[in-house]
Design a protein around this motif. Sequence first.
Motif, short mmCIF file in Angstrom:
data_model
loop_
_atom_site.label_atom_id
_atom_site.label_comp_id
_atom_site.label_asym_id
_atom_site.label_seq_id
_atom_site.Cartn_x
_atom_site.Cartn_y
_atom_site.Cartn_z
N PHE A 243 0.95 -1.24 0.04
CA PHE A 243 -0.17 -0.07 -0.02
C PHE A 243 0.90 1.44 0.01
O PHE A 243 1.73 1.43 0.67
CB PHE A 243 -0.98 -0.11 1.22
N ASP A 244 0.50 2.07 -0.86
CA ASP A 244 1.31 3.39 -1.14
C ASP A 244 0.66 4.53 -0.63
O ASP A 244 1.30 5.77 -1.13
CB ASP A 244 2.02 3.58 -2.25
N GLY A 245 -0.48 4.49 0.26
CA GLY A 245 -1.13 5.87 0.62
C GLY A 245 -0.91 6.50 1.83
O GLY A 245 -1.63 7.23 2.43
N VAL A 246 0.37 6.16 2.30
CA VAL A 246 0.98 6.71 3.56
C VAL A 246 1.91 7.74 3.17
O VAL A 246 3.10 7.30 2.78
CB VAL A 246 1.38 5.95 4.61
N GLN A 247 1.99 9.03 3.79
CA GLN A 247 3.15 9.82 3.50
C GLN A 247 4.34 9.23 4.18
O GLN A 247 4.35 9.18 5.16
CB GLN A 247 2.57 11.23 3.86
N GLN A 248 5.61 9.17 3.20
CA GLN A 248 7.01 8.91 3.94
C GLN A 248 7.33 10.08 4.60
O GLN A 248 7.40 10.89 4.08
CB GLN A 248 7.64 8.25 2.98
N THR A 249 8.06 9.88 5.67
CA THR A 249 9.02 10.69 6.35
C THR A 249 10.45 10.64 5.59
O THR A 249 10.61 9.80 5.01
CB THR A 249 9.20 10.42 7.75
N LYS A 250 11.15 11.74 5.73
CA LYS A 250 12.60 11.58 5.04
C LYS A 250 13.37 10.36 5.62
O LYS A 250 13.99 9.76 4.82
CB LYS A 250 13.30 12.75 5.33
N TYR A 251 13.18 9.71 6.79
CA TYR A 251 13.67 8.56 7.19
C TYR A 251 13.02 7.40 6.40
O TYR A 251 13.87 6.47 6.00
CB TYR A 251 13.35 8.38 8.83
N ASP A 252 11.83 7.26 6.08
CA ASP A 252 11.15 6.24 5.32
C ASP A 252 11.80 6.34 3.74
O ASP A 252 12.07 5.27 3.53
CB ASP A 252 9.80 6.33 5.44
N ILE A 253 12.10 7.34 3.40
CA ILE A 253 12.38 7.81 2.21
C ILE A 253 13.99 7.15 2.02
O ILE A 253 14.32 6.33 0.90
CB ILE A 253 12.46 9.25 1.75
N LEU A 254 14.75 7.33 2.97
CA LEU A 254 16.17 7.18 3.05
C LEU A 254 16.15 5.45 3.13
O LEU A 254 17.12 4.82 2.23
CB LEU A 254 16.90 7.69 4.24
N LEU A 255 15.44 4.77 3.91
CA LEU A 255 15.59 3.28 3.76
C LEU A 255 15.14 2.69 2.59
O LEU A 255 15.56 1.89 2.04
CB LEU A 255 14.40 2.80 5.00
N ASP A 256 13.89 3.28 2.13
CA ASP A 256 13.23 3.00 0.66
C ASP A 256 14.56 3.05 -0.20
O ASP A 256 14.55 1.83 -0.96
CB ASP A 256 11.86 3.50 0.23
N GLN A 257 14.99 4.04 -0.58
CA GLN A 257 15.87 4.10 -1.35
C GLN A 257 17.18 3.35 -1.48
O GLN A 257 17.78 2.84 -2.53
CB GLN A 257 16.36 5.82 -1.68
N ALA A 258 17.50 2.87 -0.27
CA ALA A 258 18.65 2.03 -0.13
C ALA A 258 18.42 0.65 -0.31
O ALA A 258 19.44 -0.35 -0.03
CB ALA A 258 19.41 2.40 1.17
N SER A 259 16.92 0.34 -0.23
CA SER A 259 16.50 -0.99 -0.32
C SER A 259 16.78 -1.84 -1.53
O SER A 259 16.93 -1.11 -2.63
CB SER A 259 15.13 -1.24 0.16
N GLU A 260 16.56 -3.00 -1.48
CA GLU A 260 16.55 -3.87 -2.80
C GLU A 260 15.67 -3.59 -3.89
O GLU A 260 15.84 -3.39 -5.03
CB GLU A 260 16.02 -5.36 -2.53
N LYS A 261 14.65 -3.12 -3.57
CA LYS A 261 13.33 -2.80 -4.48
C LYS A 261 12.87 -1.37 -4.18
O LYS A 261 11.91 -1.42 -3.47
CB LYS A 261 12.10 -3.62 -4.41
N PRO A 262 13.65 -0.29 -4.38
CA PRO A 262 12.84 1.01 -4.03
C PRO A 262 11.43 1.32 -4.62
O PRO A 262 11.36 0.76 -5.78
CB PRO A 262 13.90 1.78 -4.58
N GLY A 263 10.77 1.79 -3.73
CA GLY A 263 9.19 1.88 -4.30
C GLY A 263 8.22 1.00 -4.16
O GLY A 263 7.15 0.96 -3.97
#
Length: 442
Positions: A243-263
């Motif tokens: 589900f992508d309907g929750v606003q990410q904080t800058k920390y969530d964005i950092l984690l997501d960008q560095a993960s295996e499958k960003p987004g």
Amino acid sequence: MERLYTAVARLEKELAISAILLQDIASRFQEAMNEGLTGGSGSLRMLPSFIGSPTGQEQGQVIAVDFGGTNVRVLLVELAGTGRSRIVARRAFPLKDKLGHYDYTAVSASGPALFDFIAGKISEIVPAGGIYPLGHTFSFPCRQQGGDQAVLISWTKEIKTAGVEGRDVGQMLQAALENRGLDRVRLQAVINDTTGTLLTAAYSDPATTIGAICGTGHNSCYLESCHPLTNRPMIVNMESGNFDGVQQTKYDILLDQASEKPGAQRLEKMVSGQYLGELVRIIISSLTAAGHIASGSESLSVPYSLPTEDISAILGDTSPGLEAVAVVAARWGITQLKVCEYKAIQTISRLVAMRSAWLVAATWAGVLTKIDPGLVRQHTIAVDGALYEKMPGYSEQLANTMMEMFGDKAKQITIRLSKDGSGIGAAIAAATVYKGKYCNER
Ligand code: BGC
């Protein structure tokens, strides 16, 4: 110290979810459900399971495979037909050997070798003689065209075995059993672990309408009372971790960008055990980098170095000097802090863990409002997973959030543990399909 207090207060604002936001997330989740059910391209896949609710009378001995991550279990389950079940035999085994002798999860491993390995373990628990239905819990997103056909869409949870994505995992397991001369073990159903969790609770509690995993991964399923594909009740695997309907904080964005499958799996990355420790690490690193918390160590810069069990230990510390927090922080390489700094670490851990519970509860509220707008019926939400079972304050926060969202009507909602639901649920699923023929005919 003043600056640390200000920084923590700012984090509280960033991570807390207000009552209005909770309702908003629930509505957005409901919209995404409707979109997924009508074949839209939203973030909820709403995968049909082709399995309805059990009657509680299914009986006989059934083989269950519970494949949800790098550890697999095979079980011989006896269903009593009175809503009760018993595990008669079990084998639990890793797909990746600690000593490096084998690794069926790596890209160098093949699908047939993986399923042959599992079939070998099944052969150790099948009784001699008789036909045994088999239920397979496979906790990865699958497209199903029937209860026993499940095509893996994509691996999650860091598994990379070659030649399984795009293939029917039910067929692969059946072929492996046949190659070993085990054709009397007959695959009847492939289900998601959330479906297993729902089925296990529903075997003795017909009010069960939602099944969920709050563990290493996160996902929920629910019982759609009249599914358009069959015009009958059917469990739908929402793959709600995506589900992508929750606003990410800058920390969530950092984690997501560095993960295996960003987004991908955006909600899962905000709420599941695989990621909570990492979120806390990212936040604390930002505080040490800004000089708000003293740290003379590099350990905090290593991704995924904070296990989520540490977060549980931190939340469970009620001592005035926060001794347990100090022990955990020392493991991360930060020592000799002041009590107020340990307190800041505990507050951050609590915020991250409680945000997880708020978000998960909001998605369930979205489901309940869709299937029973006036909340006139009783609903049991069956949950399995270490976060729900072991994270201090987590299950209470889920229940409190329901109270916050539904007020007095929250009395209609029971959230309860469905221990080992994914394994036993596979047996129940197989038995619901196999009904008509008595299990284990010779
Ligand atoms: C998978 C789901 C599964 C959940 C809990 C997620 O990563 O995509 O299919 O239900 O983990 O195990």
